[in-house]
Design a protein around this motif. Structure first.
Motif, PDB file in Angstrom:
ATOM      1  N   LEU A   1       0.849  -1.191   0.000  1.00  0.00           N
ATOM      2  CA  LEU A   1       0.000   0.000   0.000  1.00  0.00           C
ATOM      3  C   LEU A   1       0.884   1.239   0.000  1.00  0.00           C
ATOM      4  O   LEU A   1       1.752   1.389   0.865  1.00  0.00           O
ATOM      5  CB  LEU A   1      -0.922   0.012   1.223  1.00  0.00           C
ATOM      6  CG  LEU A   1      -1.710   1.309   1.477  1.00  0.00           C
ATOM      7  CD1 LEU A   1      -2.618   1.626   0.305  1.00  0.00           C
ATOM      8  CD2 LEU A   1      -2.503   1.206   2.782  1.00  0.00           C
ATOM      9  N   LEU A   2       0.651   2.114  -0.985  1.00  0.00           N
ATOM     10  CA  LEU A   2       1.308   3.425  -1.053  1.00  0.00           C
ATOM     11  C   LEU A   2       0.286   4.477  -0.658  1.00  0.00           C
ATOM     12  O   LEU A   2      -0.660   4.752  -1.410  1.00  0.00           O
ATOM     13  CB  LEU A   2       1.848   3.689  -2.462  1.00  0.00           C
ATOM     14  CG  LEU A   2       2.482   5.061  -2.684  1.00  0.00           C
ATOM     15  CD1 LEU A   2       3.712   5.228  -1.799  1.00  0.00           C
ATOM     16  CD2 LEU A   2       2.860   5.263  -4.151  1.00  0.00           C
ATOM     17  N   ARG A   3       0.458   5.023   0.521  1.00  0.00           N
ATOM     18  CA  ARG A   3      -0.514   5.995   1.022  1.00  0.00           C
ATOM     19  C   ARG A   3      -0.342   7.333   0.293  1.00  0.00           C
ATOM     20  O   ARG A   3       0.751   7.715  -0.099  1.00  0.00           O
ATOM     21  CB  ARG A   3      -0.354   6.185   2.527  1.00  0.00           C
ATOM     22  CG  ARG A   3      -0.605   4.899   3.319  1.00  0.00           C
ATOM     23  CD  ARG A   3      -0.698   5.162   4.791  1.00  0.00           C
ATOM     24  NE  ARG A   3      -0.945   3.928   5.539  1.00  0.00           N
ATOM     25  CZ  ARG A   3      -2.148   3.389   5.722  1.00  0.00           C
ATOM     26  NH1 ARG A   3      -3.214   4.013   5.224  1.00  0.00           N
ATOM     27  NH2 ARG A   3      -2.300   2.267   6.413  1.00  0.00           N
ATOM     28  N   SER A   4      -1.476   8.049   0.196  1.00  0.00           N
ATOM     29  CA  SER A   4      -1.497   9.315  -0.539  1.00  0.00           C
ATOM     30  C   SER A   4      -1.208  10.514   0.347  1.00  0.00           C
ATOM     31  O   SER A   4      -1.473  11.641  -0.044  1.00  0.00           O
ATOM     32  CB  SER A   4      -2.867   9.501  -1.203  1.00  0.00           C
ATOM     33  OG  SER A   4      -3.904   9.436  -0.231  1.00  0.00           O
ATOM     34  N   GLY A   5      -0.679  10.299   1.526  1.00  0.00           N
ATOM     35  CA  GLY A   5      -0.371  11.403   2.421  1.00  0.00           C
ATOM     36  C   GLY A   5       0.876  12.143   1.991  1.00  0.00           C
ATOM     37  O   GLY A   5       1.507  11.840   0.962  1.00  0.00           O
ATOM     38  N   PRO A   6       1.285  13.117   2.762  1.00  0.00           N
ATOM     39  CA  PRO A   6       2.470  13.908   2.398  1.00  0.00           C
ATOM     40  C   PRO A   6       3.759  13.092   2.426  1.00  0.00           C
ATOM     41  O   PRO A   6       4.715  13.412   1.728  1.00  0.00           O
ATOM     42  CB  PRO A   6       2.496  15.023   3.437  1.00  0.00           C
ATOM     43  CG  PRO A   6       1.727  14.471   4.609  1.00  0.00           C
ATOM     44  CD  PRO A   6       0.674  13.576   4.034  1.00  0.00           C
TER      45      PRO A   6
END
Length: 441
Positions: free
Chosen positions: A75-80
């Protein structure tokens, strides 16, 4: 017309390039894809090695219940921070591991994934923290294969916004918070769904020799070597003794053919075929072997061996290897014919272009003829100058001019005499009458 000639020349160049590069392309005639071609020259009587290596053919028996196949979801999170984290992975033996305790019981894969080829990820009770880019990664360490599929998960609080679409690079799923979503990942190729049953019989290497003038499908089989250790030799006994493969071929991935005491009769086209039926590997490497006459050695006084070397050790002659692309025998004639036809066509088109350009220049020259241009009348400049008359009709004019000059001189003389004698000046009428009298009778 000029553009037409340029287009013809460009077409000829493309045709020439087609004939020139068509034999270089990888060929697949059922015996394997040609991945390399070599031209080797070796002196007569030397020991030559035709090198054929492949790490994908290295055989290691699977003693860990086929744990060399694995699938994992990331999972590649879309956060900063754009943090990447491992969600779950599973080996082909059925062992499944979830990395975050929060996901225990809500994220899972089916245990029969490596039997039915369904590696989809099931997420129950979707939360806002689950959004990001998911990747399904399949690794086959035994066959050195890797496949990956990416998809994006977005979470919404409105049921009207639920949808699935393709953004041009990956699938995007917009799901309702609290619902259950299945991220699909299906791969039913046999390499992912079947185990290594009889793996030692599915790997084989064989060498062929194609004498000059013989087609590939009529080549002579030299050696067959299986991963189980079975070895088969073909041909006469002296050929079997001088051509061989190392005993550790499958453990090191070195399937080179060793030819000892090479002779002129050994030259030809050699092929190394690598087959891994389980991994779907079918490769072919071609060697064009040319044998040159041995050069007589000149006697020298220098020592031939180092003191620490064994004098009975055979000296290996290193052949000069040049990596070139050689066409097959059956397409050699067509290749040469293509070169000739393409060259003639290019020459004909060049001559045609020159002729068309020459005719066009001549036509432009005829349209502009300097002889047809009307000569405009040149301006006439009249010069006025005093010229002396030498003809008879100018005599009267000269005479009148002389008389006027005589009168003028006569009057001037009278005036000067009057001034000197202090007399009154005479009347000019009388002087005019006197001067009009002829001076000769």
């Amino acid at each position: 017309m000029k553009n037409f000639a340029v287009a013809l020349c460009a077409g000829a160049l493309q045709l020439l390039a087609l004939f020139h590069f068509s034999p270089v392309l990888a060929q697949n005639d059922g015996s394997g894809v040609v991945v390399a071609m070599y031209n080797i020259s070796a002196p007569q009587g030397s020991r030559t090695v035709l090198q054929c290596h492949s790490q994908r053919m290295v055989w290691t028996q699977d003693r860990l219940k086929d744990r060399q196949r694995v699938v994992h979801w990331d999972l590649l999170r879309s956060g900063p921070d754009h943090a990447m984290e491992r969600v779950v992975d599973m080996f082909s033996a059925g062992d499944q591991r979830i990395y975050n305790g929060y996901n225990q019981g809500r994220i899972s894969m089916t245990k029969t994934a490596f039997r039915d080829g369904n590696f989809s990820l099931v997420i129950k009770g979707v939360a806002m923290s689950d959004k990001g880019i998911y990747s399904c990664n399949l690794h086959h360490h035994y066959c050195h294969l890797y496949e990956s599929v990416k998809m994006q998960l977005n979470v919404t609080k409105s049921a009207r916004k639920e949808k699935k679409f393709w953004d041009g690079q990956k699938a995007v799923f917009v799901v309702l918070v609290g619902s259950t979503v299945v991220l699909p990942c299906v791969n039913r190729r046999p390499i992912w769904t079947e185990g290594n049953s009889q793996e030692d019989q599915q790997q084989v290497v064989h060498w062929d020799r194609q004498p000059p003038g013989v087609r590939h499908d009529r080549a002579d089989r030299l050696i067959d070597l299986y991963a189980s250790g079975e070895r088969r030799h073909y041909g006469p006994l002296f050929v079997q003794r001088k051509m061989n493969i190392s005993e550790t071929a499958f453990s090191q991935g070195d399937f080179s053919l060793i030819i000892s005491a090479i002779q002129l009769s050994d030259q030809g086209l050699y092929s190394c075929h690598l087959h891994h039926h389980y991994c779907g590997l079918h490769e072919r490497r071609i060697f064009q072997l040319t044998v040159t006459p041995s050069m007589p050695e000149e006697p020298t006084n220098e020592p031939q061996f180092l003191p620490s070397e064994d004098q009975n050790t055979n000296v290996v002659e290193v052949p000069h290897v040049i990596n070139v692309i050689l066409p097959d025998q059956r397409s050699h004639f067509l290749q040469q014919l293509g070169y000739i036809l393409a060259t003639l066509l290019l020459l004909a088109l060049s001559v045609l272009a020159i002729i068309l350009l020459t005719r066009r220049r001549k036509r432009q020259g005829q349209e502009f003829d300097p002889r047809k241009v009307e000569n405009s009348p040149l301006p006439v400049v009249k010069y006025v100058s005093q010229t002396s008359c030498v003809r008879k009709d100018c005599a009267s004019e000269m005479k009148s001019n002389n008389q006027e000059e005589t009168k003028l001189n006569y009057k001037n003389n009278i005036l000067k005499e009057a001034e000197m004698s202090k007399l009154c000046p005479p009347k000019f009428d009388e002087l005019d009458r006197e001067t009009e009298k002829p001076s000769w009778k």
